[in-house]
Scaffold this motif. Structure first.
Motif, short mmCIF file in Angstrom:
data_model
loop_
_atom_site.label_atom_id
_atom_site.label_comp_id
_atom_site.label_asym_id
_atom_site.label_seq_id
_atom_site.Cartn_x
_atom_site.Cartn_y
_atom_site.Cartn_z
N MET A 1 0.84 -1.20 0.00
CA MET A 1 0.00 0.00 0.00
C MET A 1 0.88 1.26 0.00
SD MET A 1 -2.75 1.39 2.71
CE MET A 1 -3.19 -0.18 3.41
N ALA A 2 0.53 2.22 -0.85
CA ALA A 2 1.36 3.43 -0.97
C ALA A 2 1.17 4.35 0.24
CB ALA A 2 0.96 4.17 -2.25
N LYS A 3 2.23 5.07 0.54
CA LYS A 3 2.16 6.10 1.59
C LYS A 3 2.45 7.43 0.93
CE LYS A 3 3.98 3.40 5.45
NZ LYS A 3 5.16 3.30 6.32
N ILE A 4 1.59 8.40 1.20
CA ILE A 4 1.74 9.70 0.55
C ILE A 4 1.71 10.80 1.62
CG2 ILE A 4 0.72 11.31 -1.14
CD1 ILE A 4 -0.66 8.79 -2.38
N LEU A 5 2.61 11.76 1.47
CA LEU A 5 2.58 12.94 2.35
C LEU A 5 2.05 14.13 1.55
CD1 LEU A 5 3.29 14.54 4.93
CD2 LEU A 5 5.61 14.81 4.03
N LEU A 6 1.06 14.80 2.12
CA LEU A 6 0.50 16.00 1.51
C LEU A 6 0.92 17.20 2.34
CD1 LEU A 6 -1.53 17.47 -0.42
CD2 LEU A 6 -3.32 16.92 1.26
N ILE A 7 1.46 18.22 1.66
CA ILE A 7 1.80 19.47 2.36
C ILE A 7 0.76 20.51 1.98
CG2 ILE A 7 3.55 21.28 2.67
CD1 ILE A 7 5.68 19.26 1.85
N GLY A 8 0.20 21.17 3.00
CA GLY A 8 -0.78 22.23 2.73
C GLY A 8 -1.95 22.13 3.68
N ASN A 9 -2.66 23.22 3.86
CA ASN A 9 -3.76 23.21 4.84
C ASN A 9 -5.02 23.92 4.34
OD1 ASN A 9 -1.97 25.64 5.26
ND2 ASN A 9 -3.76 26.23 6.46
N GLY A 10 -5.12 24.20 3.03
CA GLY A 10 -6.28 24.92 2.52
C GLY A 10 -7.37 23.99 2.02
N ALA A 11 -8.43 24.60 1.45
CA ALA A 11 -9.51 23.81 0.86
C ALA A 11 -8.98 23.04 -0.35
CB ALA A 11 -10.65 24.73 0.44
#
Ligand code: AMP
Ligand code: GLY
Length: 436
Positions: A1-11
Protein backbone atom coordinates in the motif's frame (compact mmCIF):
# COMPACT_ATOMS: atom_id res chain seq x y z
CA UNK A 1 0.00 0.00 0.00
CA UNK A 2 1.36 3.43 -0.97
CA UNK A 3 2.16 6.10 1.59
CA UNK A 4 1.74 9.70 0.55
CA UNK A 5 2.58 12.94 2.35
CA UNK A 6 0.50 16.00 1.51
CA UNK A 7 1.80 19.47 2.36
CA UNK A 8 -0.78 22.23 2.73
CA UNK A 9 -3.76 23.21 4.84
CA UNK A 10 -6.28 24.92 2.52
CA UNK A 11 -9.51 23.81 0.86
CA UNK A 12 -7.41 22.97 -2.21
CA UNK A 13 -5.42 20.50 -0.12
CA UNK A 14 -8.58 19.22 1.59
CA UNK A 15 -9.97 18.08 -1.78
CA UNK A 16 -6.53 16.83 -2.90
CA UNK A 17 -6.44 14.74 0.32
CA UNK A 18 -9.84 13.32 -0.56
CA UNK A 19 -8.79 12.46 -4.12
CA UNK A 20 -5.66 10.72 -2.83
CA UNK A 21 -7.41 8.74 -0.10
CA UNK A 22 -10.26 7.62 -2.37
CA UNK A 23 -7.90 6.51 -5.15
CA UNK A 24 -8.15 2.88 -6.16
CA UNK A 25 -4.55 2.55 -4.89
CA UNK A 26 -6.00 3.05 -1.35
CA UNK A 27 -2.91 4.83 -0.02
CA UNK A 28 -2.28 5.89 3.54
CA UNK A 29 -2.20 9.66 3.78
CA UNK A 30 0.00 11.81 6.02
CA UNK A 31 -0.28 15.57 6.25
CA UNK A 32 2.00 18.48 7.06
CA UNK A 33 -0.03 21.65 7.65
CA UNK A 34 0.63 25.12 8.99
CA UNK A 35 -2.75 25.17 10.77
CA UNK A 36 -4.96 22.27 11.81
CA UNK A 37 -7.43 21.77 8.95
CA UNK A 38 -9.95 19.33 10.46
CA UNK A 39 -10.97 18.00 7.04
CA UNK A 40 -7.44 16.98 6.15
CA UNK A 41 -6.65 15.75 9.66
CA UNK A 42 -9.65 13.42 9.49
CA UNK A 43 -8.48 11.86 6.22
CA UNK A 44 -4.85 11.50 7.31
CA UNK A 45 -3.38 8.67 9.35
CA UNK A 46 -1.16 11.23 11.06
CA UNK A 47 -0.79 14.96 10.69
CA UNK A 48 1.79 17.45 11.90
CA UNK A 49 1.39 21.20 12.27
CA UNK A 50 4.44 23.37 11.58
CA UNK A 51 5.72 26.22 9.42
CA UNK A 52 6.35 25.63 5.70
CA UNK A 53 9.80 27.16 6.08
CA UNK A 54 10.93 24.28 8.32
CA UNK A 55 12.33 22.18 5.49
CA UNK A 56 14.41 20.00 7.84
CA UNK A 57 11.32 18.99 9.80
CA UNK A 58 9.38 18.25 6.59
CA UNK A 59 12.24 16.09 5.32
CA UNK A 60 12.55 14.32 8.67
CA UNK A 61 8.80 13.61 8.74
CA UNK A 62 8.74 12.32 5.14
CA UNK A 63 11.85 10.17 5.65
CA UNK A 64 10.64 8.68 8.93
CA UNK A 65 7.36 7.66 7.29
CA UNK A 66 9.06 6.21 4.22
CA UNK A 67 6.54 7.84 1.91
CA UNK A 68 6.34 6.94 -1.78
CA UNK A 69 5.90 10.56 -2.76
CA UNK A 70 5.04 14.02 -1.48
CA UNK A 71 2.34 16.24 -3.01
CA UNK A 72 2.98 19.93 -2.43
CA UNK A 73 -0.26 21.96 -2.52
CA UNK A 74 0.63 25.63 -1.94
CA UNK A 75 3.29 27.89 -3.45
CA UNK A 76 4.91 28.88 -0.16
CA UNK A 77 6.88 25.63 0.47
CA UNK A 78 7.72 25.42 -3.26
CA UNK A 79 9.22 28.90 -2.99
CA UNK A 80 11.37 27.77 -0.04
CA UNK A 81 12.71 24.86 -2.09
CA UNK A 82 11.01 21.96 -0.30
CA UNK A 83 11.21 19.82 -3.45
CA UNK A 84 14.98 20.27 -3.70
CA UNK A 85 15.42 19.11 -0.10
CA UNK A 86 13.08 16.13 -0.49
CA UNK A 87 14.57 15.03 -3.82
CA UNK A 88 18.08 15.21 -2.33
CA UNK A 89 16.78 12.77 0.30
CA UNK A 90 15.57 10.47 -2.49
CA UNK A 91 11.87 11.27 -2.11
CA UNK A 92 9.78 11.84 -5.25
CA UNK A 93 7.57 14.93 -5.41
CA UNK A 94 4.61 16.32 -7.31
CA UNK A 95 5.72 19.94 -7.45
CA UNK A 96 8.59 21.82 -9.11
CA UNK A 97 12.05 22.56 -7.70
CA UNK A 98 12.82 26.04 -6.38
CA UNK A 99 14.43 27.04 -9.69
CA UNK A 100 11.40 25.92 -11.70
CA UNK A 101 8.90 27.34 -9.21
CA UNK A 102 10.17 30.76 -10.31
CA UNK A 103 7.42 30.29 -12.88
CA UNK A 104 5.26 31.66 -10.05
CA UNK A 105 7.68 33.18 -7.55
CA UNK A 106 9.27 35.54 -10.08
CA UNK A 107 7.03 37.42 -12.48
CA UNK A 108 10.10 38.82 -14.28
CA UNK A 109 11.49 35.28 -14.86
CA UNK A 110 8.28 34.15 -16.58
CA UNK A 111 7.94 37.29 -18.68
CA UNK A 112 11.63 37.01 -19.61
CA UNK A 113 11.02 33.44 -20.84
CA UNK A 114 8.14 34.59 -23.05
CA UNK A 115 10.53 37.04 -24.70
CA UNK A 116 13.57 34.77 -24.94
CA UNK A 117 11.66 31.77 -26.32
CA UNK A 118 9.19 33.76 -28.38
CA UNK A 119 6.12 32.48 -26.52
CA UNK A 120 2.81 33.73 -27.82
CA UNK A 121 0.32 35.88 -25.92
CA UNK A 122 2.55 38.07 -23.78
CA UNK A 123 1.48 41.68 -23.20
CA UNK A 124 4.01 44.47 -23.78
CA UNK A 125 6.21 44.62 -20.68
CA UNK A 126 9.55 45.75 -19.26
CA UNK A 127 11.40 44.77 -16.10
CA UNK A 128 13.11 47.55 -14.13
CA UNK A 129 15.70 47.18 -11.37
CA UNK A 130 16.03 50.96 -10.89
CA UNK A 131 13.63 53.81 -11.55
CA UNK A 132 15.61 54.80 -14.62
CA UNK A 133 13.22 55.01 -17.59
CA UNK A 134 10.10 53.87 -15.70
CA UNK A 135 8.14 57.10 -16.10
CA UNK A 136 8.84 57.20 -19.84
CA UNK A 137 7.65 53.59 -20.22
CA UNK A 138 4.49 54.26 -18.18
CA UNK A 139 3.72 57.14 -20.57
CA UNK A 140 4.49 54.98 -23.62
CA UNK A 141 2.01 52.28 -22.51
CA UNK A 142 -0.63 54.73 -21.28
CA UNK A 143 -2.62 52.11 -19.38
CA UNK A 144 -0.59 49.85 -17.12
CA UNK A 145 -0.33 47.08 -14.55
CA UNK A 146 2.52 47.07 -12.04
CA UNK A 147 3.80 43.87 -10.43
CA UNK A 148 6.19 43.30 -7.56
CA UNK A 149 8.73 40.60 -8.43
CA UNK A 150 8.11 37.97 -5.77
CA UNK A 151 5.41 36.07 -3.89
CA UNK A 152 2.94 38.59 -2.50
CA UNK A 153 -0.21 36.51 -2.01
CA UNK A 154 -1.98 38.34 -4.86
CA UNK A 155 -1.35 41.70 -3.22
CA UNK A 156 1.70 42.71 -5.25
CA UNK A 157 -0.25 43.49 -8.43
CA UNK A 158 -1.71 46.96 -8.96
CA UNK A 159 -4.00 47.60 -11.91
CA UNK A 160 -4.52 51.13 -13.22
CA UNK A 161 -8.15 52.17 -12.89
CA UNK A 162 -8.70 49.65 -10.07
CA UNK A 163 -5.91 50.30 -7.57
CA UNK A 164 -4.53 53.63 -8.76
CA UNK A 165 -5.53 56.24 -11.32
CA UNK A 166 -2.71 58.41 -12.66
CA UNK A 167 0.66 57.40 -14.13
CA UNK A 168 2.32 59.49 -11.39
CA UNK A 169 0.63 57.31 -8.76
CA UNK A 170 1.84 54.28 -10.70
CA UNK A 171 5.37 55.69 -10.69
CA UNK A 172 5.22 56.15 -6.90
CA UNK A 173 4.10 52.53 -6.51
CA UNK A 174 6.99 51.34 -8.76
CA UNK A 175 9.46 53.16 -6.50
CA UNK A 176 7.85 51.61 -3.43
CA UNK A 177 8.16 48.12 -4.98
CA UNK A 178 11.82 48.77 -5.80
CA UNK A 179 12.52 49.69 -2.17
CA UNK A 180 11.24 46.22 -1.13
CA UNK A 181 12.00 43.94 -4.12
CA UNK A 182 14.89 43.56 -6.58
CA UNK A 183 12.73 44.52 -9.57
CA UNK A 184 9.35 45.67 -10.73
CA UNK A 185 7.46 44.54 -13.84
CA UNK A 186 5.50 47.17 -15.77
CA UNK A 187 3.11 45.83 -18.37
CA UNK A 188 0.30 46.87 -20.66
CA UNK A 189 -3.18 46.64 -19.11
CA UNK A 190 -5.24 43.99 -20.88
CA UNK A 191 -9.03 44.18 -21.17
CA UNK A 192 -11.12 41.04 -21.47
CA UNK A 193 -12.43 37.99 -19.64
CA UNK A 194 -10.14 35.86 -17.52
CA UNK A 195 -9.98 32.09 -17.17
CA UNK A 196 -7.73 29.51 -15.52
CA UNK A 197 -6.23 26.45 -17.19
CA UNK A 198 -4.59 23.98 -14.79
CA UNK A 199 -2.29 21.44 -16.41
CA UNK A 200 -0.42 18.58 -14.75
CA UNK A 201 2.92 17.85 -16.35
CA UNK A 202 5.89 15.50 -16.16
CA UNK A 203 7.93 18.14 -17.97
CA UNK A 204 7.35 16.49 -21.34
CA UNK A 205 3.58 16.31 -21.87
CA UNK A 206 0.53 18.02 -20.41
CA UNK A 207 -2.66 16.71 -18.81
CA UNK A 208 -5.18 19.54 -18.99
CA UNK A 209 -8.10 20.05 -16.62
CA UNK A 210 -11.34 21.77 -17.66
CA UNK A 211 -11.16 25.57 -17.67
CA UNK A 212 -12.51 27.56 -14.72
CA UNK A 213 -13.37 31.19 -14.03
CA UNK A 214 -12.40 32.58 -10.62
CA UNK A 215 -13.85 35.73 -8.98
CA UNK A 216 -11.09 37.80 -7.43
CA UNK A 217 -13.08 40.79 -6.17
CA UNK A 218 -14.51 40.62 -2.66
CA UNK A 219 -18.05 41.86 -3.27
CA UNK A 220 -21.08 41.18 -5.48
CA UNK A 221 -20.84 42.74 -8.95
CA UNK A 222 -17.01 42.46 -9.03
CA UNK A 223 -16.65 45.34 -6.59
CA UNK A 224 -14.19 45.84 -3.76
CA UNK A 225 -10.63 44.76 -3.10
CA UNK A 226 -8.88 41.78 -4.70
CA UNK A 227 -8.90 38.53 -2.72
CA UNK A 228 -7.39 35.08 -3.08
CA UNK A 229 -10.61 34.18 -4.97
CA UNK A 230 -14.19 34.27 -3.61
CA UNK A 231 -15.48 31.42 -5.75
CA UNK A 232 -15.42 29.94 -9.22
CA UNK A 233 -17.39 28.01 -11.79
CA UNK A 234 -16.74 25.60 -14.61
CA UNK A 235 -18.96 24.00 -17.20
CA UNK A 236 -16.99 20.79 -17.74
CA UNK A 237 -15.95 21.98 -21.21
CA UNK A 238 -15.61 25.53 -22.52
CA UNK A 239 -16.80 28.53 -20.48
CA UNK A 240 -19.81 30.32 -22.01
CA UNK A 241 -17.73 33.25 -23.34
CA UNK A 242 -14.95 31.13 -24.87
CA UNK A 243 -14.31 29.55 -28.24
CA UNK A 244 -12.47 26.33 -28.99
CA UNK A 245 -9.66 28.47 -30.47
CA UNK A 246 -9.30 30.36 -27.18
CA UNK A 247 -8.80 27.08 -25.32
CA UNK A 248 -6.32 25.79 -27.91
CA UNK A 249 -4.34 29.05 -27.65
CA UNK A 250 -4.05 28.67 -23.85
CA UNK A 251 -2.94 25.04 -24.21
CA UNK A 252 -0.34 26.08 -26.78
CA UNK A 253 1.06 28.86 -24.55
CA UNK A 254 1.31 26.37 -21.64
CA UNK A 255 3.13 23.90 -23.86
CA UNK A 256 5.54 26.53 -25.15
CA UNK A 257 6.27 27.58 -21.55
CA UNK A 258 6.83 23.94 -20.50
CA UNK A 259 9.36 23.60 -23.31
CA UNK A 260 11.02 26.93 -22.46
CA UNK A 261 11.40 25.92 -18.79
CA UNK A 262 13.32 22.82 -19.83
CA UNK A 263 15.49 24.67 -22.34
CA UNK A 264 16.27 27.35 -19.75
CA UNK A 265 17.05 25.10 -16.77
CA UNK A 266 17.79 21.65 -18.21
CA UNK A 267 15.37 20.20 -15.62
CA UNK A 268 11.95 18.69 -16.26
CA UNK A 269 9.09 20.54 -14.53
CA UNK A 270 7.07 18.02 -12.53
CA UNK A 271 3.84 19.28 -11.05
CA UNK A 272 1.10 21.68 -12.03
CA UNK A 273 1.31 24.65 -14.38
CA UNK A 274 -1.69 26.85 -13.77
CA UNK A 275 -2.06 29.59 -16.34
CA UNK A 276 -4.13 32.69 -15.74
CA UNK A 277 -5.27 33.83 -19.20
CA UNK A 278 -7.37 36.68 -20.49
CA UNK A 279 -9.31 36.72 -23.76
CA UNK A 280 -8.90 40.14 -25.34
CA UNK A 281 -10.18 41.57 -28.62
CA UNK A 282 -6.87 40.45 -30.19
CA UNK A 283 -6.95 36.93 -28.74
CA UNK A 284 -5.74 35.04 -25.68
CA UNK A 285 -2.99 36.64 -23.58
CA UNK A 286 -1.03 35.33 -20.63
CA UNK A 287 -1.57 37.13 -17.31
CA UNK A 288 0.63 34.85 -15.21
CA UNK A 289 1.59 31.29 -14.40
CA UNK A 290 1.36 29.65 -11.00
CA UNK A 291 3.32 26.57 -9.96
CA UNK A 292 0.43 24.74 -8.24
CA UNK A 293 -3.29 24.19 -8.54
CA UNK A 294 -5.58 27.20 -8.13
CA UNK A 295 -7.64 27.78 -5.04
CA UNK A 296 -10.66 27.69 -5.60
CA UNK A 297 -10.12 26.33 -9.14
CA UNK A 298 -8.84 22.96 -7.80
CA UNK A 299 -12.23 22.43 -6.17
CA UNK A 300 -14.03 22.72 -9.50
CA UNK A 301 -11.86 20.35 -11.47
CA UNK A 302 -11.13 17.75 -8.80
CA UNK A 303 -14.86 17.48 -8.02
CA UNK A 304 -15.41 16.06 -11.50
CA UNK A 305 -12.06 14.35 -12.17
CA UNK A 306 -12.62 10.66 -12.91
CA UNK A 307 -8.99 9.90 -13.73
CA UNK A 308 -7.48 8.16 -10.71
CA UNK A 309 -5.56 10.85 -8.84
CA UNK A 310 -2.74 8.63 -7.55
CA UNK A 311 -2.25 7.28 -11.08
CA UNK A 312 -2.00 10.87 -12.32
CA UNK A 313 0.58 11.74 -9.63
CA UNK A 314 2.62 8.64 -10.51
CA UNK A 315 2.45 9.69 -14.18
CA UNK A 316 3.93 13.07 -13.23
CA UNK A 317 6.73 11.46 -11.23
CA UNK A 318 7.61 8.65 -13.65
CA UNK A 319 7.47 10.75 -16.81
CA UNK A 320 4.54 8.77 -18.19
CA UNK A 321 1.79 11.34 -18.04
CA UNK A 322 1.04 10.79 -21.73
CA UNK A 323 -0.24 7.34 -20.78
CA UNK A 324 -2.72 8.70 -18.20
CA UNK A 325 -6.16 9.11 -19.70
CA UNK A 326 -7.84 12.43 -18.97
CA UNK A 327 -11.43 11.77 -17.86
CA UNK A 328 -13.73 14.36 -16.32
CA UNK A 329 -17.50 14.13 -15.82
CA UNK A 330 -19.22 16.60 -18.13
CA UNK A 331 -20.87 18.46 -15.28
CA UNK A 332 -21.04 22.08 -14.19
CA UNK A 333 -19.47 23.04 -10.88
CA UNK A 334 -19.79 26.13 -8.69
CA UNK A 335 -17.66 26.88 -5.66
CA UNK A 336 -18.48 29.63 -3.15
CA UNK A 337 -16.30 30.60 -0.23
CA UNK A 338 -17.54 31.69 3.20
CA UNK A 339 -15.01 34.30 4.35
CA UNK A 340 -14.68 36.26 7.60
CA UNK A 341 -16.37 39.66 7.84
CA UNK A 342 -13.88 42.37 6.88
CA UNK A 343 -11.89 40.01 4.60
CA UNK A 344 -9.47 40.67 2.93
CA UNK A 345 -8.41 43.98 4.47
CA UNK A 346 -9.50 43.76 8.11
CA UNK A 347 -10.92 40.29 8.76
CA UNK A 348 -12.41 39.50 12.16
CA UNK A 349 -10.00 37.30 14.06
CA UNK A 350 -10.49 34.29 16.28
CA UNK A 351 -14.18 33.95 15.51
CA UNK A 352 -15.93 30.60 15.29
CA UNK A 353 -17.63 29.36 12.14
CA UNK A 354 -20.54 26.96 12.57
CA UNK A 355 -21.62 24.54 9.89
CA UNK A 356 -25.30 23.87 10.36
CA UNK A 357 -27.21 21.47 8.20
CA UNK A 358 -25.15 21.48 5.00
CA UNK A 359 -27.45 19.99 2.31
CA UNK A 360 -26.28 16.46 1.61
CA UNK A 361 -25.77 17.11 -2.14
CA UNK A 362 -23.26 19.89 -1.33
CA UNK A 363 -19.66 19.16 -0.47
CA UNK A 364 -17.65 21.45 1.75
CA UNK A 365 -13.96 21.86 2.27
CA UNK A 366 -12.16 23.61 5.11
CA UNK A 367 -9.63 26.34 4.29
CA UNK A 368 -8.13 28.86 6.75
CA UNK A 369 -9.50 27.46 9.95
CA UNK A 370 -8.01 26.05 13.10
CA UNK A 371 -9.82 23.30 14.96
CA UNK A 372 -9.61 23.76 18.69
CA UNK A 373 -11.27 21.82 21.51
CA UNK A 374 -14.34 24.04 21.58
CA UNK A 375 -14.92 24.46 17.86
CA UNK A 376 -13.62 25.55 14.47
CA UNK A 377 -12.08 29.04 14.41
CA UNK A 378 -11.45 31.22 11.36
CA UNK A 379 -7.85 32.38 11.01
CA UNK A 380 -8.48 35.52 8.91
CA UNK A 381 -8.53 34.23 5.34
CA UNK A 382 -11.09 32.28 3.31
CA UNK A 383 -12.75 29.85 5.75
CA UNK A 384 -14.87 27.14 4.10
CA UNK A 385 -15.57 26.36 0.42
CA UNK A 386 -18.92 24.92 -0.68
CA UNK A 387 -19.12 23.07 -4.00
CA UNK A 388 -22.20 22.29 -6.05
CA UNK A 389 -21.98 19.82 -8.94
CA UNK A 390 -24.88 19.37 -11.40
CA UNK A 391 -25.76 18.92 -15.05
CA UNK A 392 -26.53 22.62 -15.51
CA UNK A 393 -24.63 25.64 -14.19
CA UNK A 394 -27.70 27.20 -12.58
CA UNK A 395 -28.42 24.00 -10.63
CA UNK A 396 -24.81 23.85 -9.42
CA UNK A 397 -25.06 27.52 -8.43
CA UNK A 398 -28.17 26.93 -6.35
CA UNK A 399 -26.50 24.01 -4.56
CA UNK A 400 -23.37 26.03 -3.73
CA UNK A 401 -25.53 28.94 -2.54
CA UNK A 402 -27.64 26.65 -0.31
CA UNK A 403 -24.43 25.22 1.09
CA UNK A 404 -22.76 28.51 1.91
CA UNK A 405 -25.99 29.89 3.41
CA UNK A 406 -26.06 27.00 5.87
CA UNK A 407 -22.84 28.25 7.51
CA UNK A 408 -23.10 30.67 10.40
CA UNK A 409 -20.80 33.14 12.08
CA UNK A 410 -19.28 36.51 11.27
CA UNK A 411 -18.99 35.63 7.59
CA UNK A 412 -20.04 36.74 4.12
CA UNK A 413 -19.94 35.35 0.58
CA UNK A 414 -20.67 36.39 -3.00
CA UNK A 415 -24.22 35.47 -3.93
CA UNK A 416 -23.64 36.23 -7.62
CA UNK A 417 -20.96 33.65 -8.51
CA UNK A 418 -22.26 31.27 -11.18
CA UNK A 419 -25.62 33.05 -11.54
CA UNK A 420 -27.14 33.37 -15.01
CA UNK A 421 -27.05 37.16 -14.68
CA UNK A 422 -23.31 37.38 -13.95
CA UNK A 423 -22.39 34.79 -16.57
CA UNK A 424 -24.44 36.72 -19.16
CA UNK A 425 -22.51 39.87 -18.24
CA UNK A 426 -19.27 38.03 -19.11
CA UNK A 427 -20.73 36.76 -22.39
CA UNK A 428 -21.92 40.26 -23.36
CA UNK A 429 -18.56 41.78 -22.43
CA UNK A 430 -16.71 39.31 -24.66
CA UNK A 431 -19.21 39.77 -27.50
CA UNK A 432 -18.73 43.53 -27.48
CA UNK A 433 -14.91 43.20 -27.36
CA UNK A 434 -14.85 40.73 -30.25
CA UNK A 435 -16.98 43.01 -32.39
CA UNK A 436 -14.78 46.08 -31.83
P1 AMP B 1 -2.06 37.96 -10.01
O1 AMP B 1 -1.91 38.22 -8.52
O2 AMP B 1 -0.79 38.01 -10.75
O3 AMP B 1 -2.97 36.78 -10.23
O4 AMP B 1 -2.89 39.18 -10.61
C1 AMP B 1 -4.07 39.54 -10.00
C2 AMP B 1 -5.02 40.07 -11.01
O5 AMP B 1 -4.48 41.25 -11.61
C3 AMP B 1 -5.30 39.16 -12.21
O6 AMP B 1 -6.23 38.16 -11.92
C4 AMP B 1 -5.83 40.19 -13.21
O7 AMP B 1 -7.18 40.48 -12.92
C5 AMP B 1 -5.00 41.41 -12.92
N1 AMP B 1 -3.91 41.54 -13.91
C6 AMP B 1 -2.66 41.07 -13.84
N2 AMP B 1 -1.95 41.39 -14.96
C7 AMP B 1 -2.79 42.09 -15.76
C8 AMP B 1 -2.67 42.72 -17.06
N3 AMP B 1 -1.53 42.73 -17.74
N4 AMP B 1 -3.76 43.36 -17.55
C9 AMP B 1 -4.93 43.39 -16.86
N5 AMP B 1 -5.10 42.83 -15.65
C10 AMP B 1 -4.04 42.18 -15.08
N1 GLY C 1 -7.40 31.44 -7.74
C1 GLY C 1 -6.26 32.21 -7.47
C2 GLY C 1 -5.07 31.46 -7.08
O1 GLY C 1 -5.12 30.30 -6.75
O2 GLY C 1 -3.99 32.05 -7.10
Amino acid sequence: MAKILLIGNGAREHIIAEKLVYSKAKPTLFAYMKANNPGIAKLAEQSVVGPYSDLDEIERFATSLGVDFVFIGPEEPLGYGVVDVLERAGIACVGPTKELARLETSKSFTRMLTEKYDIEGSPKFKVFSSDDGILEYLKELGSVVIKADGLAGGKGVKVQGDHFETLEEGYTYCKQVLSEHPCVVVEEKLIGEEFSLQSFTDGKSLFHCPVVQDHKRAYVGDKGPNTGGMGSYSCGGLLPFMTEEDLEAAKEITDQMRDALFKETGTLYKGVMYGGFIITKTGVKLIEFNARMGDPEALNVLSIMETDFVELCLGVISGNIHKVESVFASKATVCKYAVPEGYPEAPVADEKIFLGEVPKEVKYYYASVDKKEDGVYMTGSRAVAFVGVANALEEAQVLAEDGVCSAQGKIFHREDIGTAQLVQKRVDHMKSLRSE
